[in-house]
Motif scaffolding. Structure first.
Motif, PDB file in Angstrom:
ATOM      1  N   ARG A   1       0.838  -1.210   0.000  1.00 55.81           N
ATOM      2  CA  ARG A   1       0.000   0.000   0.000  1.00 55.81           C
ATOM      3  C   ARG A   1       0.870   1.256   0.000  1.00 55.81           C
ATOM      4  O   ARG A   1       0.626   2.203  -0.750  1.00 55.81           O
ATOM      5  N   GLU A   2       1.893   1.270   0.837  1.00 54.61           N
ATOM      6  CA  GLU A   2       2.726   2.456   0.953  1.00 54.61           C
ATOM      7  C   GLU A   2       3.489   2.722  -0.354  1.00 54.61           C
ATOM      8  O   GLU A   2       3.642   3.871  -0.782  1.00 54.61           O
TER       9      GLU A   2
ATOM     10  N   ASP B   1      -7.868   5.636   0.149  1.00 55.74           N
ATOM     11  CA  ASP B   1      -7.614   4.312  -0.429  1.00 55.74           C
ATOM     12  C   ASP B   1      -8.836   3.773  -1.170  1.00 55.74           C
ATOM     13  O   ASP B   1      -8.741   2.784  -1.886  1.00 55.74           O
ATOM     14  N   ASP B   2      -9.991   4.421  -0.968  1.00 55.80           N
ATOM     15  CA  ASP B   2     -11.218   4.006  -1.661  1.00 55.80           C
ATOM     16  C   ASP B   2     -11.570   4.920  -2.832  1.00 55.80           C
ATOM     17  O   ASP B   2     -12.585   4.704  -3.492  1.00 55.80           O
ATOM     18  N   LEU B   3     -10.761   5.940  -3.065  1.00 59.06           N
ATOM     19  CA  LEU B   3     -11.051   6.859  -4.171  1.00 59.06           C
ATOM     20  C   LEU B   3     -10.940   6.111  -5.501  1.00 59.06           C
ATOM     21  O   LEU B   3      -9.964   5.389  -5.734  1.00 59.06           O
ATOM     22  N   ASN B   4     -11.933   6.275  -6.358  1.00 54.42           N
ATOM     23  CA  ASN B   4     -11.853   5.637  -7.680  1.00 54.42           C
ATOM     24  C   ASN B   4     -10.887   6.442  -8.547  1.00 54.42           C
ATOM     25  O   ASN B   4     -11.204   7.553  -8.988  1.00 54.42           O
TER      26      ASN B   4
ATOM     27  N   THR C   1      -9.157   1.369  -7.345  1.00 53.86           N
ATOM     28  CA  THR C   1      -8.789   2.077  -6.112  1.00 53.86           C
ATOM     29  C   THR C   1      -7.455   1.528  -5.584  1.00 53.86           C
ATOM     30  O   THR C   1      -6.987   0.471  -6.029  1.00 53.86           O
ATOM     31  N   ILE C   2      -6.905   2.227  -4.624  1.00 55.57           N
ATOM     32  CA  ILE C   2      -5.665   1.735  -4.003  1.00 55.57           C
ATOM     33  C   ILE C   2      -5.940   0.397  -3.317  1.00 55.57           C
ATOM     34  O   ILE C   2      -5.131  -0.530  -3.397  1.00 55.57           O
ATOM     35  N   ASN C   3      -7.079   0.286  -2.662  1.00 52.17           N
ATOM     36  CA  ASN C   3      -7.399  -0.987  -2.004  1.00 52.17           C
ATOM     37  C   ASN C   3      -7.436  -2.144  -3.011  1.00 52.17           C
ATOM     38  O   ASN C   3      -6.911  -3.229  -2.744  1.00 52.17           O
ATOM     39  N   ARG C   4      -8.057  -1.913  -4.153  1.00 54.26           N
ATOM     40  CA  ARG C   4      -8.125  -2.968  -5.180  1.00 54.26           C
ATOM     41  C   ARG C   4      -6.722  -3.292  -5.700  1.00 54.26           C
ATOM     42  O   ARG C   4      -6.396  -4.451  -5.958  1.00 54.26           O
TER      43      ARG C   4
END
Lengths: 364, 104
Positions: free
Chosen positions: B7-8, B29-32, B71-74
């Motif tokens: 992630r970082e 982290d959830d921003l599309n 997203t970053i999470n994905r």
């Protein structure tokens, strides 16, 4: 089987010339992508030739021809069709089938075939063939199949690329695309000439990269609506990753089907959709770049018109000769990749394209 | 490499390469990333190269779309999956991608 191939070919370039100055006011904010892509070209062979162009906001494009307000998909296709018939010394009645490849036609939901046939005064059958940018090569295969089987005696294939109306002028893709039309006649040829082998592969792994919808239009030629073409953000990655396998997968199989070798091919017509595609394609197949012609600096990416315009230009310039074995290649996103090997033969050539009458919307 | 390191790495690259001057807390982290206009065709290609170089993975031809790159999470989940799969390939639990890769 009746040997079949191209008997005559002509190109029509629309009357508008669009230079990079068209976007001059936006240059400061344009996206480019300097300092990227792998140095290691073993991962994706096309990256090596692509890298130098990524810092240029126009990605190597210099100019492109675009339809003027008076021109349409049908008018451009009609002009190319009339040129090729005139070149061959034939009348519309001498043709018993018309295949139209339109990207994109003047209306939503229906291609140009019957519209072209009606205005041309052609009384035979007419249908549309859609294989995105591979359409001209796919249509060549279909037309040769009809002639070879004895189902048709002479097929007129009309190709129109009208990308400037489908792409928003602010879209990155519009900087590299242009408009063009071409037409060729397919009929019986001497034994040993015409199509000798071909191979196709679907390009399903590119599905989702091009997004199409219908939006209001004020051009007057399209009943108030037009097709809009947009690219998904994954497109550059998808195209660079699929280009080399699609080319090698079809070209090598087509050569094998023709029972020749790559060394026997005198000229290669590649899918010159970007400034780097011709060089990348030659590199991917390990062939001499001198056996290619890159029309991208003159016309940009003209989609399905690439194959006939490059072949016509090469033949006019004496680069492609009657006895030559030629490999024609087309790549259609969300459709198929096609490679055809044929002996060029005594193909009648239409005249060089007329000069533009407008530059960046201003009369010359 | 654990998920927080992945992630970082992704966050740092996005902020330095595509969003210079942006405050890190503004990048959710959830921003599309595609709908926000951060990932266009060129920046997606750059992100692919960064992921491949940093995590020793190969992003498949159809793996850089909305499913994995939204997203970053994905992205973190995608990279984790690729790394896990690579380990299993090395251990002989999966066939090598070159043996089952789709052509064209």
């Amino acid at each position: 089987m009746i040997p079949a191939g191209i008997q005559a070919i002509a190109s029509y370039l629309p009357r508008g010339l669009r230079t990079n100055a068209f976007w001059q006011a936006d240059t400061a904010t344009m996206t480019s992508a300097c300092g990227l892509v792998h140095q290691d070209r073993s991962r994706r062979p096309f990256d090596g030739e692509m890298r130098p162009y990524l810092s240029d906001p126009f990605f190597g494009a210099v100019q492109r021809r675009v339809a003027t307000a008076e021109e349409s998909s049908v008018s451009m296709g009609l002009a190319a069709a009339r040129l090729v018939l005139q070149t061959a010394g034939l009348e519309p009645a001498d043709v018993d089938c018309l295949i139209a490849v339109s990207m994109f036609p003047d209306r939503v939901g229906c291609g140009d075939a019957a519209f072209l046939a009606r205005q041309l005064g052609h009384w035979g059958g007419a249908f549309n063939l859609e294989a995105t940018c591979a359409g001209s090569v796919s249509a060549l295969l279909v037309a040769c199949g009809l002639v070879s089987a004895g189902l048709r005696s002479r097929v007129l294939v009309v190709i129109t690329a009208l990308l400037s109306r489908a792409l928003e002028a602010t879209a990155i893709d519009s900087r590299v695309c242009g408009d063009a039309a071409a037409a060729f006649l397919v009929g019986s040829t001497q034994p040993g000439s015409g199509i000798l082998g071909a191979h196709t592969l679907h390009t399903g792994n590119t599905c989702g990269t091009w997004l199409l919808d219908a939006v209001p239009s004020s051009s007057g030629a399209d009943d108030g609506q037009k097709i809009r073409l947009r690219a998904d953000p994954s497109i550059a990655h998808v195209l660079r990753s699929s280009a080399e396998p699609a080319l090698r997968g079809t070209a090598l199989a087509a050569v094998e089907a023709a029972r020749v070798s790559l060394e026997d091919i005198a000229f290669f017509v590649f899918n010159s959709a970007t400034a780097w595609h011709t060089a990348s394609s030659a590199h991917a197949l390990g062939v001499d770049p001198a056996k290619t012609l890159d029309t991208f600096p003159r016309y940009g990416n003209i989609g399905p018109a690439l194959m006939p315009v490059i072949a016509h230009t090469a033949a006019m310039e004496g680069r492609l000769r009657s006895d030559d074995l030629v490999l024609l290649y087309g790549f259609g996103g969300q459709a198929e990749a096609v490679a055809v090997v044929l002996r060029w033969g005594d193909v009648a050539l239409g005249p060089p394209p007329d000069s533009p009458t407008q530059i960046d919307g201003c009369p010359i | 490499m654990n998920p927080s390191d992945i992630r970082e790495t992704i966050r740092s690259w996005l902020l330095s390469e595509l969003l210079p001057g942006e405050e890190p807390e503004n990048l959710s982290d959830d921003l599309n990333l595609r709908e926000a206009g951060i990932l266009d065709s060129l920046s997606t290609m750059r992100l692919v190269d960064m992921l491949e170089d940093n995590f020793d993975i190969e992003v498949g031809v159809d793996e850089a779309g909305a499913g994995n790159f939204a997203t970053i999470n994905r992205l973190v989940e995608y990279v984790r999956g690729k790394i896990s799969r690579r380990r299993l390939i090395i251990a002989g639990c999966f066939p090598h991608p070159s043996n089952d890769k789709e052509s064209g």
